[in-house]
Design an enzyme around this catalytic site. Structure first.
Site, PDB file in Angstrom:
ATOM      1  N   ASP A 130       2.505   2.126   3.192  1.00 48.97           N
ATOM      2  CA  ASP A 130       3.312   0.899   3.749  1.00 48.97           C
ATOM      3  C   ASP A 130       4.787   1.477   3.493  1.00 48.97           C
ATOM      4  O   ASP A 130       5.603   1.204   4.477  1.00 48.97           O
ATOM      5  CB  ASP A 130       3.063  -0.287   3.134  1.00 48.97           C
ATOM      6  CG  ASP A 130       1.633  -0.885   3.277  1.00 48.97           C
ATOM      7  OD1 ASP A 130       1.163  -0.496   4.338  1.00 48.97           O
ATOM      8  OD2 ASP A 130       1.330  -1.693   2.522  1.00 48.97           O
ATOM      9  N   HIS A 139       0.999  -1.131   0.041  1.00 50.41           N
ATOM     10  CA  HIS A 139      -0.148   0.016   0.106  1.00 50.41           C
ATOM     11  C   HIS A 139       0.946   1.313  -0.020  1.00 50.41           C
ATOM     12  O   HIS A 139       1.962   1.165   0.447  1.00 50.41           O
ATOM     13  CB  HIS A 139      -0.961   0.187   1.357  1.00 50.41           C
ATOM     14  CG  HIS A 139      -1.707  -0.832   1.366  1.00 50.41           C
ATOM     15  ND1 HIS A 139      -1.374  -2.202   2.161  1.00 50.41           N
ATOM     16  CD2 HIS A 139      -2.979  -1.282   1.217  1.00 50.41           C
ATOM     17  CE1 HIS A 139      -2.304  -3.085   2.016  1.00 50.41           C
ATOM     18  NE2 HIS A 139      -3.482  -2.456   1.548  1.00 50.41           N
TER      19      HIS A 139
END
Length: 438
Positions: free
Chosen positions: A101, A98
């Site tokens: 992340d 993501h």
């Protein structure tokens, strides 16, 4: 800096090895049905669980420190170095992430995008150094409080615009990193009560959101697959992406079926009341099988536990479906799994991946054995033989009959003397066990 300097390259030593830091079934370059094991399996590392998850659950905080003693962008770059060290030592050639992340989240969309562009430069260098590729990217539109009523299905137009901007930036990063997939998981795309929900409006907004994302990606030259990842509940009580069948209906309604496929997670399948195999087969027969989030849940717990997959029954049935579907194209096996909270060392990350990779390698071997044995496939073919051998069956299969003609054919058949073939479930399960434990 090397964070796992006591652990070398994980190698294949065979099923008789007692070495916990070796593969017992996964032999990356071994040829099976004309392809290497790594081509069949296409393992990927999940960034969120592997690099960021620190053991927190709803009852307690972190059990391990994954900050690497750093903060801000220095920490994110060091985490990237750590991630590629892990993948290199395991022989994993893909990863998934993501946006937040891999990079800090700014106060504005523009700040967040700038951080993502900066880290993308670093990721490109690491990809070239280790010959590792991005499987798919995505954007986190569920963690921040602004998404509490949804992103594309929320009640705030400004939030909708920010979500669209996050997807634009994440698609750009995915394209730049060479990813062949882009995933949508509707973490907050659902509702808890219809008393405060306009379902039709929300679904229309979601459909238009995905259309805009598809159109932007294609315009930027993205030729890979867009994925929806079904999940029935948690965090919302009623998720709009409940299961594969629900998603397929949604994709057809909003004219997305040609560009979107399914990213199917094992634990999500069981939360929906299905087996993993059911969701894979449903995607396949609808022509939307794409990629897999490989994990397993605990049948005694009612939430998404994201455990590393070790159940060889499940991995065998999974790989049987993958092989029958023609194998992975743009997708792969992403380990959307985390070591247990009490498994709190960096070494436990390696042990967890070895366990999961070996379970799927053994599953592949056994799925191939089932296909080559042929008895189960032959039984299924024979079960439906009346549709291909009898005159009336051929007419039904070839769409050469109608309701009135079938009435005329069937009106005088004695139902008391009609014999329907046995399903022989237990016999087939015994064959499965015989092959599995040879």
């Amino acid at each position: 800096m090397e964070y796992l300097n006591k652990i070398g390259q994980i190698k294949y030593e065979g099923k008789d090895s007692k070495n916990p830091l070796a593969f017992h079934y996964y032999n990356a370059n071994e040829k099976i049905l004309g392809k290497t094991m790594k081509q069949h399996l296409k393992f990927a590392m999940s960034w969120w669980h592997t690099i960021n998850a620190s053991g927190t659950d709803m009852f307690g905080g972190n059990t391990m420190d994954k900050t690497l003693g750093l903060s801000a962008m220095a920490m994110y770059k060091a985490k990237a170095d750590f991630a590629f060290e892990i993948m290199h030592k395991l022989g994993i050639e893909y990863y998934c992430f993501h946006d937040i992340d891999v990079a800090p989240e700014g106060d504005t969309l523009a700040q967040s995008e700038a951080y993502l562009i900066e880290i993308t430069d670093h990721l490109l260098q690491l990809q070239k150094k280790y010959n590792i590729k991005l499987l798919w990217g995505t954007s986190n539109m569920f963690s921040h409080k602004i998404f509490m009523t949804g992103a594309a299905t929320g009640c705030c137009a400004d939030v909708y615009a920010i979500a669209a901007g996050k997807v634009k930036a994440a698609i750009d990063a995915t394209i730049r990193l060479g990813g062949k997939g882009y995933v949508f998981w509707g973490g907050r795309e659902g509702y808890d009560t219809l008393l405060n929900t306009d379902m039709g409006l929300e679904l229309d907004h979601l459909g238009r959101f995905l259309q805009m994302a598809r159109d932007y990606g294609r315009k930027q030259g993205f030729k890979g697959d867009f994925y929806i990842e079904p999940k029935p509940k948690e965090p919302t009580k009623h998720q709009y992406d409940f299961d594969v069948a629900t998603c397929a209906n949604f994709l057809r309604k909003y004219d997305l079926i040609k560009d979107f496929k399914m990213n199917i997670e094992a634990n999500h399948a069981t939360l929906a009341g299905h087996t993993f195999q059911h969701e894979l087969r449903t995607a396949s027969v609808n022509g939307i099988f794409g990629s897999i989030d490989a994990n397993q849940g605990d049948m005694l717990l009612g939430w998404d536990t994201d455990q590393f997959p070790t159940n060889v029954y499940d991995t065998t049935l999974c790989m049987y479906e993958v092989l029958k579907a023609g194998g992975f194209k743009n997708g792969g096996l992403n380990f959307d799994a985390k070591a247990r909270r009490a498994s709190n060392t960096y070494e436990d990350i390696i042990y967890s991946y070895i366990a999961g990779m070996d379970a799927f390698a053994l599953g592949l071997r056994k799925a191939v054995a089932i296909i080559q044995d042929g008895r189960i496939d032959k039984f299924v073919k024979d079960k439906y033989s009346s549709y291909f051998t009898s005159d009336i069956g051929k007419k039904i299969s070839n769409r050469k009959t109608n309701l009135l003609a079938l009435y005329e054919y069937g009106k005088n058949i004695s139902v008391s003397s009609l014999k329907v073939p046995s399903g022989r479930q237990e016999y087939l399960e015994q064959i499965f066990n015989d092959i599995l434990f040879k």
